[in-house]
Motif scaffolding. Structure first.
Motif, PDB file in Angstrom:
ATOM      1  N   HIS A 173      -8.351 -16.927  40.484  1.00 28.09           N
ATOM      2  CA  HIS A 173      -9.306 -15.866  40.794  1.00 28.09           C
ATOM      3  C   HIS A 173      -9.613 -15.898  42.289  1.00 28.09           C
ATOM      4  N   VAL A 174      -9.561 -14.741  42.952  1.00 24.33           N
ATOM      5  CA  VAL A 174      -9.806 -14.659  44.391  1.00 24.33           C
ATOM      6  C   VAL A 174     -10.993 -13.738  44.641  1.00 24.33           C
ATOM      7  N   SER A 175     -11.992 -14.237  45.373  1.00 22.02           N
ATOM      8  CA  SER A 175     -13.166 -13.450  45.762  1.00 22.02           C
ATOM      9  C   SER A 175     -13.113 -13.189  47.255  1.00 22.02           C
ATOM     10  N   LEU A 176     -13.304 -11.940  47.646  1.00 25.32           N
ATOM     11  CA  LEU A 176     -13.322 -11.563  49.050  1.00 25.32           C
ATOM     12  C   LEU A 176     -14.748 -11.206  49.452  1.00 25.32           C
ATOM     13  N   SER A 177     -15.247 -11.830  50.506  1.00 24.10           N
ATOM     14  CA  SER A 177     -16.641 -11.623  50.899  1.00 24.10           C
ATOM     15  C   SER A 177     -16.916 -10.174  51.277  1.00 24.10           C
ATOM     16  N   GLY A 178     -15.913  -9.504  51.868  1.00 17.65           N
ATOM     17  CA  GLY A 178     -16.127  -8.133  52.310  1.00 17.65           C
ATOM     18  C   GLY A 178     -16.346  -7.155  51.177  1.00 17.65           C
ATOM     19  N   GLU A 179     -15.961  -7.540  49.953  1.00 15.07           N
ATOM     20  CA  GLU A 179     -16.167  -6.675  48.796  1.00 15.07           C
ATOM     21  C   GLU A 179     -17.501  -6.929  48.110  1.00 15.07           C
ATOM     22  N   LEU A 180     -18.228  -7.962  48.547  1.00 18.32           N
ATOM     23  CA  LEU A 180     -19.387  -8.409  47.781  1.00 18.32           C
ATOM     24  C   LEU A 180     -20.682  -8.461  48.563  1.00 18.32           C
ATOM     25  N   GLY A 181     -20.643  -8.910  49.805  1.00 15.94           N
ATOM     26  CA  GLY A 181     -21.876  -9.306  50.458  1.00 15.94           C
ATOM     27  C   GLY A 181     -22.228  -8.509  51.696  1.00 15.94           C
ATOM     28  N   PRO A 182     -23.291  -8.912  52.356  1.00 20.82           N
ATOM     29  CA  PRO A 182     -23.831  -8.209  53.512  1.00 20.82           C
ATOM     30  C   PRO A 182     -23.229  -8.738  54.806  1.00 20.82           C
ATOM     31  N   LEU A 183     -23.942  -8.515  55.914  1.00 26.18           N
ATOM     32  CA  LEU A 183     -23.403  -8.869  57.215  1.00 26.18           C
ATOM     33  C   LEU A 183     -23.433 -10.364  57.484  1.00 26.18           C
ATOM     34  N   GLY A 184     -24.490 -11.056  57.106  1.00 24.77           N
ATOM     35  CA  GLY A 184     -24.647 -12.460  57.447  1.00 24.77           C
ATOM     36  C   GLY A 184     -23.506 -13.307  56.927  1.00 24.77           C
ATOM     37  N   LEU A 185     -22.934 -14.158  57.785  1.00 23.55           N
ATOM     38  CA  LEU A 185     -21.756 -14.936  57.405  1.00 23.55           C
ATOM     39  C   LEU A 185     -22.044 -15.873  56.240  1.00 23.55           C
ATOM     40  N   LEU A 186     -23.085 -16.698  56.347  1.00 24.19           N
ATOM     41  CA  LEU A 186     -23.330 -17.693  55.302  1.00 24.19           C
ATOM     42  C   LEU A 186     -23.697 -17.039  53.980  1.00 24.19           C
TER      43      LEU A 186
END
Length: 475
Positions: A173-186
């Motif tokens: 399973h691969v999760s991409l941060s750009g599809e899920l979260g906001p601007l903040g990196l952490l």
């Protein structure tokens, strides 16, 4: 007919809505501890049938959040960050509780890549480093979370890294941060990691729910689950993005309050057996939280802003009044909507002639408490509404909410920027997100793109955000 089910910690509620949105049947049963599918089955057995076919069903779940809090059923995740030296200031999983790190972390790496707003700012992705990291996870990780420092500007490197990971690891399973979260990196990285950690639990839930609902209503049924932004999504989308369901129970309760009262803006108190959850509606959807945490971890999932108040105690009413005041998005006096199994008792209201000057009245299924919060011993706020069927507001919100999607992008605006084209792209991204979640592509509508200046970035930089929604694509 449409069915809605809301699985709570104490009770599980169910409802059948007809084509006009009216509740034709309701049920409330004790929840089965640690078994949401069993709770759904019990609620469906107790739900009176109308004899009319059910075309779709939506379920609100608290299971994913409990799994994180209790550290159980979580998959181990490899954490890949793209950004080179720009990404090394703070290590992955910084600030996580040690026991959660032990339960989830399968290894991490930071590789070269990333850039900025223009082609000259970009550094090539170190594809060999990505491949080595993925190969080293074999047998140790069931999921990989990929976070590009500049994914909110351009997610191409995250997507390329995902291709390499799948080539090396097969079915991971691969999760991409750009599809899920906001601007903040952490926050974005944490969001991707928890999404990966929940994927096995989500798969089991999806299989169990499909079987339980097929037993109740037949196989030709569209099955949906609630999301934290107040919309719903299909089971396949739940498998890919289980973290989107975090916070979804309160979100569907807030949506139910909006549907039952017809109020797009309100403060909502969900009165349960042991606690009161207070949230707010803005435009008919949950007011979103900033700085949300799940299991001690700061995340960037779209989740309702929430204040919890004890159900009983000497300061309950004072704390509730304070929570209601804090939840108001502006100085305007908003109505307070009381829902949940304990709403009627808590309000201490009596329904009688609406014309009575100092009493209460029910009109169109809505109980208005005279004297506002003073009428329930809470000074300072005006109108208080206790809707009929508010005890199953979460189930109604699940049943009646549309399939949704959202999209965000960061863009620098200068003389060479075609802002109209970028806005059109963000709208299309939101529309595509809703379609992937299970919306009928012919009937999706997209909100106007909001534009928020980001003064801490160089130049004229905007955060663009759009929401899309539509009815489910039926089987």
């Amino acid at each position: 007919m449409i069915a809605g089910i809301d699985v709570g910690p104490t009770n599980t509620d169910a409802v059948l809505l007809d084509g006009t949105g009216a509740a034709r049947a309701t049920a409330k049963v004790p929840s089965a501890p640690d078994d949401p599918v069993a709770a759904v089955r019990a609620a469906l057995r107790a739900l009176p049938r109308t004899g009319e076919p059910v075309s779709r069903a939506a379920v609100g779940l608290r299971g994913p959040a409990r799994a994180v809090v209790e550290r159980r059923g979580l998959a181990r995740v490899g954490v890949l960050r793209i950004g080179g030296n720009a990404a090394r200031a703070v290590r992955p999983l910084y600030g996580w509780p040690p026991d959660l790190v032990d339960a989830v972390h399968a290894g991490s790496a930071i590789v070269e890549g990333g850039g900025g707003f223009g082609p000259g700012d970009w550094t090539a992705l170190d594809e060999d480093a990505v491949a080595r990291f993925a190969a080293g996870l074999a047998g140790r990780a069931g999921a990989v979370a990929i976070t590009g420092v500049f994914a909110p500007v351009d997610g191409a490197q995250e997507r390329r890294a995902a291709e390499i990971v799948r080539r090396e690891m097969g079915e991971a399973h691969v999760s991409l941060s750009g599809e899920l979260g906001p601007l903040g990196l952490l926050e974005r990285e944490n969001t991707a990691v928890l999404n990966g950690a929940l994927h096995r639990l989500a798969g089991d839930l999806a299989d169990g729910l499909r079987a339980a609902l097929a037993e109740a209503f037949g196989p030709d049924l569209t099955v949906l689950v609630t999301r934290g932004d107040g919309s719903v999504m299909g089971l396949d989308h739940l498998r890919r993005h289980p973290g989107l369901g975090l916070g979804s129970s309160l979100a569907s309760t807030l949506r139910g309050a909006a549907i039952l009262t017809g109020r797009d803006g309100a403060v909502v108190a969900d009165v349960g057996e042991h606690r009161i959850r207070v949230g707010a509606l803005a435009g008919g959807y949950p007011q979103q939280a900033f700085g949300a945490r799940i299991g001690g971890v700061p995340v960037g999932f779209w989740m309702p802003d929430l204040i919890r108040v004890p159900r009983s105690g000497p300061r309950t009413r004072a704390e509730l009044a304070e929570a209601v005041d804090r939840m108001r998005p502006s100085a305007d006096r908003l109505p307070l909507v009381l829902v949940g199994g304990g709403a009627g008792t808590f309000a201490e209201a009596r329904a009688h002639d609406p014309s009575h000057p100092d009493g209460t009245g029910r009109s169109n299924g809505l109980l208005e408490v005279a004297g506002g919060l003073d009428g329930v011993g809470l000074p300072g706020v005006g109108e208080v509404l206790v809707p009929e069927h508010g005890g199953v507001a979460g189930a109604i919100g699940a049943a009646a909410s549309p399939v949704g999607g959202q999209a965000e992008r960061v863009v620098r605006v200068d003389t060479g920027t075609d802002l109209a084209a970028v806005l059109a792209e963000v709208r299309e991204d939101a529309r595509a997100s809703a379609v992937r979640a299970g919306a009928d592509p012919r009937r999706v509508t997209v909100s106007e793109v909001s534009r928020t200046p980001l003064p801490y970035l160089p130049g004229a930089t905007l955060r663009l955000h759009a929401r899309a929604s539509g009815p489910a694509h039926l089987l």
